[in-house]
Enzyme design. Structure first.
Site, PDB file in Angstrom:
ATOM      1  N   ARG A 258      43.207  21.427  29.850  1.00  0.00           N
ATOM      2  CA  ARG A 258      43.419  21.447  31.290  1.00  0.00           C
ATOM      3  C   ARG A 258      42.656  20.289  31.934  1.00  0.00           C
ATOM      4  O   ARG A 258      41.530  19.990  31.552  1.00  0.00           O
ATOM      5  CB  ARG A 258      42.949  22.768  31.910  1.00  0.00           C
ATOM      6  CG  ARG A 258      43.797  23.962  31.493  1.00  0.00           C
ATOM      7  CD  ARG A 258      43.349  25.228  32.201  1.00  0.00           C
ATOM      8  NE  ARG A 258      44.011  26.391  31.615  1.00  0.00           N
ATOM      9  CZ  ARG A 258      43.728  27.650  31.933  1.00  0.00           C
ATOM     10  NH1 ARG A 258      42.794  27.901  32.830  1.00  0.00           N
ATOM     11  NH2 ARG A 258      44.368  28.652  31.364  1.00  0.00           N
ATOM     12  N   ARG A 273      33.725  25.073  32.418  1.00  0.00           N
ATOM     13  CA  ARG A 273      34.982  24.424  32.798  1.00  0.00           C
ATOM     14  C   ARG A 273      35.114  23.141  31.991  1.00  0.00           C
ATOM     15  O   ARG A 273      34.442  22.149  32.287  1.00  0.00           O
ATOM     16  CB  ARG A 273      34.995  24.099  34.296  1.00  0.00           C
ATOM     17  CG  ARG A 273      35.066  25.302  35.214  1.00  0.00           C
ATOM     18  CD  ARG A 273      35.165  24.843  36.658  1.00  0.00           C
ATOM     19  NE  ARG A 273      35.081  25.945  37.590  1.00  0.00           N
ATOM     20  CZ  ARG A 273      36.135  26.635  38.028  1.00  0.00           C
ATOM     21  NH1 ARG A 273      37.341  26.333  37.590  1.00  0.00           N
ATOM     22  NH2 ARG A 273      35.979  27.614  38.888  1.00  0.00           N
ATOM     23  N   GLU A 345      35.020  34.946  35.483  1.00  0.00           N
ATOM     24  CA  GLU A 345      36.273  35.288  34.807  1.00  0.00           C
ATOM     25  C   GLU A 345      36.237  34.928  33.317  1.00  0.00           C
ATOM     26  O   GLU A 345      35.888  33.815  32.939  1.00  0.00           O
ATOM     27  CB  GLU A 345      37.439  34.553  35.463  1.00  0.00           C
ATOM     28  CG  GLU A 345      38.791  34.863  34.818  1.00  0.00           C
ATOM     29  CD  GLU A 345      39.898  33.934  35.274  1.00  0.00           C
ATOM     30  OE1 GLU A 345      40.887  33.800  34.533  1.00  0.00           O
ATOM     31  OE2 GLU A 345      39.761  33.328  36.359  1.00  0.00           O
ATOM     32  N   SER A 348      42.403  37.234  31.730  1.00  0.00           N
ATOM     33  CA  SER A 348      43.441  37.564  32.707  1.00  0.00           C
ATOM     34  C   SER A 348      44.578  38.260  31.973  1.00  0.00           C
ATOM     35  O   SER A 348      44.694  38.160  30.745  1.00  0.00           O
ATOM     36  CB  SER A 348      43.957  36.320  33.430  1.00  0.00           C
ATOM     37  OG  SER A 348      44.618  35.455  32.529  1.00  0.00           O
ATOM     38  N   ARG A 385      33.938  30.861  26.983  1.00  0.00           N
ATOM     39  CA  ARG A 385      33.367  31.713  28.036  1.00  0.00           C
ATOM     40  C   ARG A 385      32.698  32.962  27.450  1.00  0.00           C
ATOM     41  O   ARG A 385      31.724  33.470  28.001  1.00  0.00           O
ATOM     42  CB  ARG A 385      34.440  32.080  29.048  1.00  0.00           C
ATOM     43  CG  ARG A 385      34.932  30.854  29.808  1.00  0.00           C
ATOM     44  CD  ARG A 385      35.658  31.178  31.064  1.00  0.00           C
ATOM     45  NE  ARG A 385      35.888  29.968  31.843  1.00  0.00           N
ATOM     46  CZ  ARG A 385      36.281  29.940  33.108  1.00  0.00           C
ATOM     47  NH1 ARG A 385      36.480  31.081  33.749  1.00  0.00           N
ATOM     48  NH2 ARG A 385      36.449  28.797  33.738  1.00  0.00           N
TER      49      ARG A 385
END
Length: 420
Positions: A258, A273, A345, A348, A385
């Site tokens: 990403r 990130r 987070e 998801s 994460r």
């Protein structure tokens, strides 16, 4: 993509869904394009039928009549070709606008403008407390030399890292623990391609909005996946399942990429990130009748995996304004990060109903004929994460880190930093 028949028959429902998702889209512009497209389609079909009739007449005519009729046929053919050209242009514009209409939020999704209105549905465990001054994960990894972002910066630039020693082993332990757990739940392990062409990437619904996060291979019609389901979902593109074979469940492991274009200045240190990360992802194709139950099942498995690590977490119901284009309903799991004093987070879990399946043309054969499947996805582990959560929550006074017991058989050690 929504059912065009549904859009035409329920404009107010679609208009309300667009509003709830906080999407900027002129639905009237679409309906205008739709009217032009449908008008040209009818004219073209009528002209084609007339041309075919005249051609048949010429074929049956005798030589004396044929020459007189040919001119009319040629004129009709020229008119048909012009209409077909106009129709192709109108259809391209119509399809482009259609692709920008997002999936409608499910009826049980809370209406809200953005992530500030997401709702905590459940909290498990208590935030970790220490009788010493805890370190953040960056300090811990520097102490034991197990994650190196400085050297990765020399080689690749910012937002990259080398995982070394215990960190590398712990990441692979997370992968194999997830695969072992999910195989027992009926998921088929798969290692998918990380480069896919534009057709499936666009069909998955991530390019119309949010395309600035996607890496494109220069000079190639290939894109790097930003999440594993982008290459798992299209596996059955243009295929038909038998109803008895649903749900079909996959668990994929891949690297993901990403740009983090929308995260300028956020979490620039460490591995929270990054441009490249590894992920274990669940993906399911099912029937509309099973869809809600499948969504709840995938969420339960995410909780099972996090619960097995004994990490404090909460479950969020994502509000309408924070849903992406493909999702009709979404849940997030956030794990406690002590150094930040908040949940972040880690997982998801989305139900995309038949939105992606219509674009990918994935159906199943039922007693009532062919129908589109529903697609769902859910994070098993975004491994970087999870490393952050484990390091910070299970650190000890001397900086060593206790490894969750379920991971020990996979990584071969119980303490990170323990003297050998």
């Amino acid at each position: 993509m929504l059912d065009i028949k549904f859009i035409r028959e329920n404009p107010e429902i679609v208009r309300e869904a667009i509003r709830k998702k906080q999407v900027k889209f002129d639905l009237e512009k679409f309906f205008s394009a739709d009217e032009i497209y449908r008008g040209l389609l009818k004219k073209t079909e009528d002209a084609r039928a007339e041309h075919n009739t005249k051609s048949d007449t010429v074929a049956r005519a005798d030589a004396a009549e044929r020459n007189a009729l040919i001119a009319g046929v040629q004129e009709g053919k020229s008119n048909l070709q012009k209409l077909e050209e106009d129709l192709r242009g109108a259809e391209a514009g119509w399809k482009a606008l259609l692709s920008f209409i997002p999936n409608s939020p499910a009826s049980d999704v809370k209406e809200g403008k953005d992530d500030s209105e997401n709702e905590v549905l459940k909290t498990v465990g208590q935030p970790s407390k220490f009788d010493f001054e805890p370190k953040d994960y960056i300090a811990l990894t520097e102490q034991w030399d197990i994650i190196d972002t400085a050297r990765a910066g020399k080689v690749s630039g910012s937002r990259f890292g080398y995982l070394k020693g215990e960190a590398a082993m712990l990441e692979m332990a997370l992968v194999f623990f997830a695969l072992d757990t999910l195989r027992k739940e009926g998921f088929i392990p798969v290692i998918p391609p990380v480069m896919i062409n534009e057709t499936p990437m666009r069909a998955m619904g991530y390019m119309d909005r949010g395309g600035d996060e996607i890496y494109k291979i220069e000079g190639e019609n290939l894109y790097l996946v930003g999440t594993s389901e982008q290459s798992i979902g299209p596996m059955h593109m243009n295929e038909v399942f038998e109803e008895r074979d649903l749900p079909r469940r996959y668990v994929g492991f891949s690297s993901c990429f990403r740009k983090e274009a929308g995260a300028s200045g956020k979490d620039t240190r460490g591995i929270l990130r990054v441009h490249q990360f590894n992920k274990v992802e669940m993906f399911s194709y099912t029937t509309p009748e099973q869809s809600d139950a499948e969504h709840a099942f995938i969420l339960s498995l995410e909780e099972k995996l996090v619960g097995a690590l004994d990490l404090p977490y909460h479950v969020l119901g994502i509000c309408s304004g924070d849903l992406g284009d493909p999702a009709a309903r979404k849940y997030d799991i956030e794990c406690w990060v002590p150094s930040q004093g908040k949940y972040r987070e880690t997982h998801s879990c989305s139900s995309c109903t038949d939105f992606q399946a219509r674009r990918l043309n994935i159906k199943y054969r039922s007693e009532d004929g062919l129908k589109y499947v529903h697609t769902l996805n859910g994070t098993a582990f975004a491994t970087g994460r999870m490393l952050i959560a484990i390091l910070e929550n299970f650190q000890q006074a001397d900086g060593t880190v206790r490894v969750p017991e379920v991971l020990v058989p996979y990584c071969g050690f119980r303490i990170i930093g323990e003297k050998k």
